[in-house]
Write an enzyme that holds these catalytic residues in place. Structure first.
Site, PDB file in Angstrom:
ATOM      1  N   GLU A 261       0.843  -1.199   0.000  1.00  0.00           N
ATOM      2  CA  GLU A 261       0.000   0.000   0.000  1.00  0.00           C
ATOM      3  C   GLU A 261       0.875   1.245   0.000  1.00  0.00           C
ATOM      4  OE1 GLU A 261      -2.801  -0.186   3.209  1.00  0.00           O
ATOM      5  OE2 GLU A 261      -3.813  -1.949   2.415  1.00  0.00           O
ATOM      6  N   HIS A 283      -7.878   1.764   1.308  1.00  0.00           N
ATOM      7  CA  HIS A 283      -7.795   1.545   2.757  1.00  0.00           C
ATOM      8  C   HIS A 283      -8.615   2.600   3.507  1.00  0.00           C
ATOM      9  CE1 HIS A 283      -5.056  -0.510   5.918  1.00  0.00           C
ATOM     10  NE2 HIS A 283      -6.226  -0.189   6.455  1.00  0.00           N
TER      11      HIS A 283
END
Length: 534
Positions: A261, A283
């Site tokens: 990420e 997220h």
């Protein structure tokens, strides 16, 4: 007397400042500016951060007065907990601040997949009107499978039940009574993946749960099934998911979390974001105004408790508060015993006794009960476990918990035993102690088998019929696989009876090797234990 200095290193809600109250000298700094952060930490008693500020060993070296690091959120990837513990700095977070937001995002992903909302939006925004291209499916009377029935999983179950969905779940640590309270039917993982139209996963990320949805599970799913993950990147095997989506083995996926990420160029995570039958979000599980405010207010209260010398329930590394120095070393030991206990349990726990024997009988050891519960739940629920929510987790699961103590300890100054009843009718006990001037944490008993072995990160526990040559068998197999056995203890009640062997290893063992060794020695119990940081 000057007021304690509380440093705000990132933007937090006004309610956070209000919750701190007038008793502190509140200062602000840009936590991403390392030099400015280091200068401000010199006088700070507490620092409040979110996700952008790194509090690592270097930062802690510039904070001689620091007593508490407060992360206004759930994750602690930007805090070096081990370094903070070594420096005597408490770390707190807000473990329940985002549970409603995460549950609602899960439902949002399921609805988006069922009704193809993102693709329809993109098409219409591009000037197209293709109603027939985006026919979806109702949730009504469909089956949703929830993997992990903790706080978030239970909230998802409640919300999807309102859609008149059949809700099933897999969670080896939840009793049937608890599932019945939630209106959920417990199934095996194999049954759940075969029967579900939608599958959502809410598990902690551990070596056992990493990649728990992979090729085998995808092949067993309905071709019309969808999977959703807003919990932890890596719970779903991303490469296997890409293959399943491309092969049409499942219909689609909704993902809020990834192994990298943001998804890096060329990564499996990036490849998933480019597939037409995948709905992705960056997220966003905790990204609501309400969750951010709850997180800020929660950690502000923890800072007040910590600087006031009170017990801090949401501390993740130390219990805080007025705890006798003679009791404090036992906290880490008991948390680890709790992790060992849950790793050895063969079915859900129904009752737990925390037994304290020896000189500790003269002290207030109530914190050890909290530590035991925190350890038991650390690797089996998706949310962060703390001293405040561990008793609630036990209550939700119908687990009766008692703290028992006496001054009788024949072999050691103190022995702490976790003794529990399991839903399959069996009993399990795990005992530990602290020895020597360094207070070495040792495992000294499992059920009726006496041991004395330092507690390390990697262990394998085996129960088998004692007979010549067994040690050579598993020793050879581990050696051929390049796994070093750093220590070993064998306990037995009598010659030819069952022997319990506990190995200390330098590294984790693959599932294939574990299955090979288990078969070779015909073990009745075989568990790999990997302890989380305490």
């Amino acid at each position: 007397m000057p007021k304690p200095v509380v440093l705000i290193a990132e933007e937090l809600s006004p309610a956070t400042i209000e919750a701190l109250g007038p008793d502190f000298d509140v200062r602000s700094v840009d936590g991403t500016d390392r030099e400015a952060l280091f200068a401000s930490l010199a006088e700070a008693d507490a620092v409040l951060i979110r996700s952008a500020t790194r509090i690592d060993e270097e930062a802690l070296a510039h904070a001689p007065k620091l007593k508490v690091v407060a992360r206004a959120g759930v994750g602690l990837d930007n805090v070096d907990i081990k370094a903070a513990t070594t420096a005597g700095v408490m770390v707190v977070n807000a473990p329940t601040s985002n549970i409603v937001s995460a549950a609602e995002l899960t439902v949002g992903h399921i609805l988006s997949l069922a009704r193809r909302i993102p693709a329809a939006h993109a098409s219409l925004s591009a000037g197209q009107w293709k109603r027939s291209s985006y026919t979806g499916a109702e949730l009504f009377e469909k089956t949703v499978g929830i993997i992990g029935l903790g706080r978030i999983g239970a909230l998802v179950a409640a919300r999807l039940a309102a859609f008149d969905m059949r809700v099933v779940a897999y969670d080896p640590y939840v009793t049937s009574a608890r599932a019945q309270q939630l209106g959920v039917q417990l199934l095996s993982l194999e049954e759940l993946v075969a029967e579900s139209d939608f599958i959502t996963i809410h598990m902690p990320k551990t070596p056992e749960t990493t990649g728990m949805l992979s090729t085998e599970q995808f092949k067993a799913m309905k071709k019309t099934a969808y999977v959703v993950n807003v919990a932890r990147g890596g719970l779903i095997d991303e490469e296997a998911l890409i293959d399943a989506l491309n092969a049409g083995e499942i219909a689609g996926a909704g993902l809020d979390v990834f192994t990298s990420e943001p998804p890096a160029e060329g990564s499996t995570a990036r490849a998933l974001t480019e597939l037409p039958n995948v709905v992705v979000t960056p997220h966003l599980g905790a990204s609501t105004d309400e969750a951010q405010e709850k997180a800020g207010v929660s950690v502000a209260r923890s800072v007040r408790l910590a600087l006031g010398g009170d017990l801090v329930p949401d501390a993740v590394n130390v219990a805080g508060g007025v705890i006798d120095p003679y009791v404090r070393p036992g906290i880490s030991l008991v948390e680890k015993l709790g992790q060992i206990f849950s790793a050895l349990a063969t079915s859900p726990l129904t009752s737990l006794d925390v037994e304290v024997h020896g000189e500790l009988n003269d002290y207030d050891v109530s914190v050890l009960k909290l530590a035991a519960l925190k350890g038991v739940f650390t690797n089996i629920v998706s949310e962060t476990v703390s001293y405040v929510n561990a008793p609630l987790l036990a209550e939700q699961r119908g687990i009766a918990v008692r703290l028992l103590k006496d001054d009788v300890s024949e072999e050691y100054r103190n022995v702490i035993t976790l003794k529990g009843a399991l839903s399959d009718g069996s009993q399990l006990s795990v005992s530990g102690t602290l020895t020597g001037p360094k207070q070495t944490e040792k495992l000294v008993g499992i059920n009726d088998h006496a041991l004395e072995l330092p507690i390390e990160k990697h262990h394998v526990v085996m129960l088998y019929t004692d007979r010549p040559g067994i040690v050579a068998v598993y020793g050879q197999k581990f050696g051929e696989a390049g796994i070093n056995i750093a220590g070993m203890q064998i306990g037995r009640l009598a010659a030819g009876d069952q022997a319990l062997s506990v190995l200390t290893l330098d590294s984790p063992v693959s599932d294939e090797l574990l299955d090979d060794v288990r078969t070779a020695i015909d073990a009745d119990l075989f568990r790999q234990i990997e302890l989380a940081e305490v």
